[in-house]
Design an enzyme around this catalytic site. Structure first.
Site, PDB file in Angstrom:
ATOM      1  CG  HIS A   1      -0.530  -0.503  -2.879  1.00 14.06           C
ATOM      2  ND1 HIS A   1      -1.093  -0.213  -1.662  1.00 14.06           N
ATOM      3  CD2 HIS A   1      -1.465  -1.236  -3.537  1.00 14.06           C
ATOM      4  CE1 HIS A   1      -2.303  -0.732  -1.593  1.00 14.06           C
ATOM      5  NE2 HIS A   1      -2.555  -1.363  -2.728  1.00 14.06           N
TER       6      HIS A   1
ATOM      7  CG  HIS B   1      -4.787   2.458  -0.117  1.00 11.59           C
ATOM      8  ND1 HIS B   1      -5.521   2.238   1.011  1.00 11.59           N
ATOM      9  CD2 HIS B   1      -4.799   1.281  -0.801  1.00 11.59           C
ATOM     10  CE1 HIS B   1      -5.969   0.996   1.004  1.00 11.59           C
ATOM     11  NE2 HIS B   1      -5.539   0.396  -0.066  1.00 11.59           N
TER      12      HIS B   1
ATOM     13  CG  ASP C   1      -4.457   0.819  -4.654  1.00 14.43           C
ATOM     14  OD1 ASP C   1      -4.242  -0.376  -4.936  1.00 14.43           O
ATOM     15  OD2 ASP C   1      -5.463   1.192  -4.028  1.00 14.43           O
TER      16      ASP C   1
ATOM     17  CG  ASN D   1      -5.936  -8.100  -4.235  1.00 12.82           C
ATOM     18  OD1 ASN D   1      -4.865  -7.935  -4.806  1.00 12.82           O
ATOM     19  ND2 ASN D   1      -6.926  -7.222  -4.310  1.00 12.82           N
TER      20      ASN D   1
HETATM   21  O1  DOR Z   1      -9.664   0.355  -5.165  1.00  7.80           O
HETATM   22  C1  DOR Z   1      -9.080  -0.642  -4.782  1.00  7.80           C
HETATM   23  N1  DOR Z   1      -8.837  -1.676  -5.621  1.00  7.80           N
HETATM   24  N2  DOR Z   1      -8.715  -0.717  -3.498  1.00  7.80           N
HETATM   25  C2  DOR Z   1      -8.224  -1.833  -2.973  1.00  7.80           C
HETATM   26  O2  DOR Z   1      -7.900  -1.831  -1.814  1.00  7.80           O
HETATM   27  C3  DOR Z   1      -8.101  -3.063  -3.794  1.00  7.80           C
HETATM   28  C4  DOR Z   1      -7.990  -2.746  -5.226  1.00  7.80           C
HETATM   29  C5  DOR Z   1      -8.178  -3.941  -6.132  1.00  7.80           C
HETATM   30  O3  DOR Z   1      -7.617  -5.008  -5.868  1.00  7.80           O
HETATM   31  O4  DOR Z   1      -8.873  -3.805  -7.149  1.00  7.80           O
HETATM   32 ZN    ZN Z   2      -4.454  -1.994  -3.261  1.00  3.38          ZN
END
Ligand code: DOR
Ligand code: ZN
Length: 418
Positions: free
Chosen positions: A56, A228, A301, A90
């Site tokens: 992730h 997460h 993440d 994304n």
């Molecule tokens: O804190 C986060 N940042 N959570 C997410 O789900 C997306 C991520 C991002 O793309 O910056």
């Molecule tokens: Zn994420």
């Protein structure tokens, strides 16, 4: 290319053994007298682990290269000990079609730092309305699907996604957040958000959605992977579902077992992340889940952001923590040195389990060498990621990655700059 890693403690599934490791063109071979080594790494006092795979990560390319790109992100990855990363869709445009998947695969090959496995979107433009062409994404090289950053709000779309993904035999990774319950909050609902005067996000925003997706997966006999997780309640839901035999797996991140929402009192926007940092009770429950096997994997993440996204009032700041370069030292400090788990279990969480969940074969030419006793002071200025957004700047912890080998080639070595 022949590499000899000598005198290290080699971490195996069953324990740690002091032995030499010899790699010839990415394959482990017995060290025999005849071999000429191109490189010898003295790993005395170091631990030789299987290369980490981070399931992730946000690499931000295409579209947000000012935050990170495939080259800077993969360099941060190998510095963090990761021989492979899965990147979230994304981007801009969203990775919701085969052309973008192929672009990422090609670009990562060209850059040639570590393995990059793209994750495609579940819905077109991640809008939660129309499903993507799952087979096409899989054929192009997507290893899983996720709308990460956004939940799939509609229960019906999620149900259809689970059904199609089951037929296409591709894993869904779910960002669990009921936006109605989250109600525009920016920090964990509770004492600290209250005294900071920040709008809270109830843990139920995460838990309600996890409950929905567990029930859907159970009903459809489909696989689901929960992204997460951050709360005690999420842990309890997943623990109970696993006991019933639901095909659910889950991940958590270093910031959920190393930090709590007390940090938001600094108003430092580096502490803003989604899901938010939670309470000490949640943090301890996350560690308990890591100990008892409820948590399958640790992911970063890694969410790099530019100063312009973060140097604003807390309410307006982007969510996310730049995590690739602090994952190992945090996990080593808060899980291994604290006595919660052994290093073999950490290897499972960072290597064996992510490979197994994705159905990707482990490669014996991927190796991460770590120094578990090195005391380090985290310094965001030393990050090679473009994202310097970390709440851990200045923290004194233990553990440093000494080298990362990908497919039998040394891609990172501490103290050696290119
Ligand atoms: O804190 C986060 N940042 N959570 C997410 O789900 C997306 C991520 C991002 O793309 O910056
Ligand atoms: Zn994420």
């Amino acid at each position: 290319m022949n590499i000899l890693i000598k005198n290290g403690f080699v971490v195996g599934d069953g324990g740690v053994k002091k032995e030499d490791v010899c790699l010839s063109d990415g394959k482990r071979v017995k060290a025999t007298a005849g071999i000429a080594f191109d490189k010898v790494i003295d790993a005395a006092g170091l631990y030789v682990m299987k290369g980490f795979l981070d399931m992730h990560v946000h690499l931000r390319e295409p579209g947000f290269e000012y935050k990170e790109d495939i080259e800077s992100g993969t360099r941060a990855a190998v510095k963090g000990g990761f021989s492979g990363v899965c990147c979230m869709p994304n981007t801009k445009p969203v990775c919701d079609n085969p052309a973008i998947v192929r672009f990422i695969v090609e670009k990562a090959k060209e850059v040639g730092v570590c393995k990059v496995y793209p994750i495609g979107a579940i819905t077109k433009e991640q809008k939660g309305e129309e499903l993507t062409e799952m087979y096409g994404l899989k054929r192009a090289g997507a290893v899983a699907l996720s709308d990460d950053g956004q939940p799939v709000g509609s229960g019906n779309i999620m149900r259809l996604a689970l059904e199609y993904a089951k037929t296409a035999d591709i894993l869904l990774i779910c960002h669990e957040e009921d936006k109605e319950i989250a109600a525009g909050g920016v920090a964990n609902e509770g004492y600290h958000a209250t005294i900071a005067g920040l709008r809270g996000i109830s843990p139920v925003a995460e838990e309600a959605m996890i409950a929905r997706d567990i029930l859907l997966a159970e009903h459809l006999d489909a696989r689901v992977h929960i992204a997460h997780i951050s709360t005690r309640g999420s842990m309890e839901l997943i623990r109970a579902a696993k006991k019933r035999g639901v095909k659910v797996t889950c991940e958590t991140c270093p910031h959920y077992f190393s930090a709590t929402d007390e940090l938001i009192l600094s108003f430092d926007t580096a502490t803003k992340v989604n899901p938010p940092l939670r309470t000490e009770e949640d943090r301890l429950a996350i560690i308990e889940g890591i100990k008892d096997g409820t948590v399958d994997i640790i992911v970063t993440d890694h969410a790099p952001h530019h100063t312009t996204d973060k140097f604003v009032e807390y309410n307006y700041a982007a969510n996310g923590i730049s995590g690739l370069e602090t994952a190992f030292c945090l996990a080593n400090t808060y899980l291994v040195r604290s006595g919660a788990i052994k290093i073999e279990r950490l290897q499972e969480l960072l290597c064996k389990n992510p490979h197994a969940i994705l159905g990707i074969e482990e490669n014996e030419g991927d190796i991460t060498i770590v120094d578990i006793n090195k005391k380090v002071k985290i310094d965001k200025k030393s990050f090679v990621s473009k994202g310097k957004n970390t709440p851990f700047d200045g923290w004194e912890v233990y553990g440093e990655v000494a080298a990362t080998i990908v497919d039998g080639v040394v891609k990172y070595e501490r103290g050696v700059s290119e």
